[in-house]
Design a protein around this motif. Sequence first.
Motif, PDB file in Angstrom:
ATOM      1  N   SER A   8       0.943  -1.074  -0.041  1.00  0.00           N
ATOM      2  CA  SER A   8       0.199   0.033   0.010  1.00  0.00           C
ATOM      3  C   SER A   8       0.912   1.375   0.079  1.00  0.00           C
ATOM      4  CB  SER A   8      -0.828  -0.037   1.189  1.00  0.00           C
ATOM      5  OG  SER A   8      -0.248  -0.265   2.249  1.00  0.00           O
ATOM      6  N   GLU A   9       0.202   2.481  -0.526  1.00  0.00           N
ATOM      7  CA  GLU A   9       0.978   3.659  -0.344  1.00  0.00           C
ATOM      8  C   GLU A   9       0.503   4.256   1.028  1.00  0.00           C
ATOM      9  OE1 GLU A   9       1.077   8.020  -2.632  1.00  0.00           O
ATOM     10  OE2 GLU A   9       0.073   6.521  -3.708  1.00  0.00           O
ATOM     11  N   VAL A  10       1.569   4.663   1.542  1.00  0.00           N
ATOM     12  CA  VAL A  10       1.187   5.312   3.058  1.00  0.00           C
ATOM     13  C   VAL A  10       2.167   6.572   3.040  1.00  0.00           C
ATOM     14  CG1 VAL A  10       1.515   4.885   5.563  1.00  0.00           C
ATOM     15  CG2 VAL A  10       1.243   3.077   3.738  1.00  0.00           C
ATOM     16  N   LEU A  11       1.137   7.657   3.802  1.00  0.00           N
ATOM     17  CA  LEU A  11       1.784   8.995   4.144  1.00  0.00           C
ATOM     18  C   LEU A  11       2.021   8.999   5.518  1.00  0.00           C
ATOM     19  CD1 LEU A  11       2.285  11.887   3.314  1.00  0.00           C
ATOM     20  CD2 LEU A  11       0.052  12.555   4.005  1.00  0.00           C
ATOM     21  N   SER A  14       5.259   7.044   0.859  1.00  0.00           N
ATOM     22  CA  SER A  14       5.869   5.916   0.521  1.00  0.00           C
ATOM     23  C   SER A  14       5.148   4.911  -0.392  1.00  0.00           C
ATOM     24  CB  SER A  14       6.107   5.111   1.818  1.00  0.00           C
ATOM     25  OG  SER A  14       6.988   5.556   2.567  1.00  0.00           O
ATOM     26  N   ARG A  15       5.996   4.142  -1.417  1.00  0.00           N
ATOM     27  CA  ARG A  15       5.380   3.343  -2.261  1.00  0.00           C
ATOM     28  C   ARG A  15       4.556   3.957  -3.097  1.00  0.00           C
ATOM     29  NH1 ARG A  15       1.111  -0.261  -3.236  1.00  0.00           N
ATOM     30  NH2 ARG A  15       0.361   2.129  -3.886  1.00  0.00           N
ATOM     31  N   LEU A  16       4.890   5.238  -3.892  1.00  0.00           N
ATOM     32  CA  LEU A  16       3.979   5.879  -4.898  1.00  0.00           C
ATOM     33  C   LEU A  16       4.338   5.362  -5.958  1.00  0.00           C
ATOM     34  CD1 LEU A  16       2.685   8.361  -5.820  1.00  0.00           C
ATOM     35  CD2 LEU A  16       4.590   9.513  -5.579  1.00  0.00           C
ATOM     36  N   VAL A  17       3.508   4.872  -7.038  1.00  0.00           N
ATOM     37  CA  VAL A  17       3.452   4.009  -8.324  1.00  0.00           C
ATOM     38  C   VAL A  17       3.366   5.141  -9.388  1.00  0.00           C
ATOM     39  CG1 VAL A  17       2.839   2.156  -9.652  1.00  0.00           C
ATOM     40  CG2 VAL A  17       2.867   1.780  -7.293  1.00  0.00           C
ATOM     41  N   LEU A  18       4.575   5.175 -10.112  1.00  0.00           N
ATOM     42  CA  LEU A  18       4.632   6.194 -11.212  1.00  0.00           C
ATOM     43  C   LEU A  18       5.251   5.490 -12.497  1.00  0.00           C
ATOM     44  CD1 LEU A  18       5.471   9.277  -9.290  1.00  0.00           C
ATOM     45  CD2 LEU A  18       3.224   8.950 -10.341  1.00  0.00           C
ATOM     46  N   ASN A  19       5.054   6.036 -13.518  1.00  0.00           N
ATOM     47  CA  ASN A  19       6.045   5.565 -14.871  1.00  0.00           C
ATOM     48  C   ASN A  19       7.372   5.717 -14.387  1.00  0.00           C
ATOM     49  OD1 ASN A  19       7.374   6.063 -17.510  1.00  0.00           O
ATOM     50  ND2 ASN A  19       5.582   5.342 -18.065  1.00  0.00           N
ATOM     51  N   VAL A  71      -3.090   5.618   5.206  1.00  0.00           N
ATOM     52  CA  VAL A  71      -2.738   4.784   4.115  1.00  0.00           C
ATOM     53  C   VAL A  71      -3.599   5.640   2.804  1.00  0.00           C
ATOM     54  CG1 VAL A  71      -3.732   2.752   3.098  1.00  0.00           C
ATOM     55  CG2 VAL A  71      -2.948   2.843   5.469  1.00  0.00           C
ATOM     56  N   LEU A  72      -2.859   5.874   1.760  1.00  0.00           N
ATOM     57  CA  LEU A  72      -3.408   6.677   0.589  1.00  0.00           C
ATOM     58  C   LEU A  72      -4.100   5.661  -0.603  1.00  0.00           C
ATOM     59  CD1 LEU A  72      -0.654   9.357   0.340  1.00  0.00           C
ATOM     60  CD2 LEU A  72      -2.873   9.440   1.266  1.00  0.00           C
ATOM     61  N   ASP A  73      -3.322   4.262  -0.657  1.00  0.00           N
ATOM     62  CA  ASP A  73      -3.775   3.506  -1.718  1.00  0.00           C
ATOM     63  C   ASP A  73      -3.620   2.089  -0.975  1.00  0.00           C
ATOM     64  OD1 ASP A  73      -4.518   2.037  -3.725  1.00  0.00           O
ATOM     65  OD2 ASP A  73      -2.946   3.236  -5.168  1.00  0.00           O
ATOM     66  N   ARG A  74      -4.672   1.200  -0.948  1.00  0.00           N
ATOM     67  CA  ARG A  74      -4.497  -0.042  -0.474  1.00  0.00           C
ATOM     68  C   ARG A  74      -4.184  -1.139  -1.461  1.00  0.00           C
ATOM     69  NH1 ARG A  74      -5.584  -0.046   4.880  1.00  0.00           N
ATOM     70  NH2 ARG A  74      -6.987   1.581   5.521  1.00  0.00           N
ATOM     71  N   ALA A  75      -4.391  -0.691  -2.626  1.00  0.00           N
ATOM     72  CA  ALA A  75      -4.081  -1.587  -3.916  1.00  0.00           C
ATOM     73  C   ALA A  75      -2.422  -1.883  -3.883  1.00  0.00           C
ATOM     74  CB  ALA A  75      -4.272  -0.996  -5.163  1.00  0.00           C
ATOM     75  N   ALA A  76      -2.011  -3.175  -4.017  1.00  0.00           N
ATOM     76  CA  ALA A  76      -0.741  -3.486  -3.992  1.00  0.00           C
ATOM     77  C   ALA A  76      -0.155  -3.221  -5.290  1.00  0.00           C
ATOM     78  CB  ALA A  76      -0.676  -5.019  -3.837  1.00  0.00           C
ATOM     79  N   ALA A  77       1.203  -2.975  -5.368  1.00  0.00           N
ATOM     80  CA  ALA A  77       2.023  -2.358  -6.395  1.00  0.00           C
ATOM     81  C   ALA A  77       2.148  -3.468  -7.280  1.00  0.00           C
ATOM     82  CB  ALA A  77       3.375  -2.071  -6.126  1.00  0.00           C
ATOM     83  N   PRO A  78       1.925  -3.186  -8.673  1.00  0.00           N
ATOM     84  CA  PRO A  78       2.162  -4.402  -9.770  1.00  0.00           C
ATOM     85  C   PRO A  78       3.170  -4.692 -10.011  1.00  0.00           C
ATOM     86  CG  PRO A  78       1.504  -2.043 -10.707  1.00  0.00           C
ATOM     87  CD  PRO A  78       1.606  -1.900  -9.082  1.00  0.00           C
TER      88      PRO A  78
END
Length: 181
Positions: A57-60, A76-81, A165-172
């Motif tokens: 998950s993405e966490v602030l 933490s764990r921000l998913v970007l290109n 928690v900003l995004d609970r979806a797992a990183a792809p």
Amino acid sequence: MKFLGVCGSLATVGSLLLLGACLETEPAQVGVVSEAGGFVDPERRLAIEGDESYCSSEVLRWRYDRSSGALTLADSRLVLNCCGQRAMHVDRIDSIYEITERDEPDAANPRCDSVCAFDFTVAIPEVSLGKVYVRLLRDVVDAQGSAELIWQGEIDVRKSVGEVVLDRAAAPGDACSGSPQ
């Protein structure tokens, strides 16, 4: 009479100089962005010991140092290109701290077909003890028209540490591995 005219002109010029000083804003605080895969040192992303869920998950997270008055925030764990340029800055607008994370392509490193995890962190000096209002914006320049509101709310720095928690979806896939493909 000439004396009054000169003094009036000087007073007007002085007023304009003072007005210009009043209109200046505080310079923005500039954050630090990790390489693809996130910060190697978990302390940089304010992770607690034993945090094995980085990719889940993405966490602030935030930490307040009472002795210095500094508030450190880490996304933490921000998913970007994986390809492009990233930056982070904080502007204080009245009583709101507005954090903007920016992601944009560059001529030397155009976008690629993979995503990576990144960490963003910034320390804001001289934050008063109490509740702080924060807005987190993300500006992916080539994917949307303007910055997107990711989260907003109050942080009570009297608690010294905290997280949202900003995004609970797992990183792809291989997003947490750190190497662009």
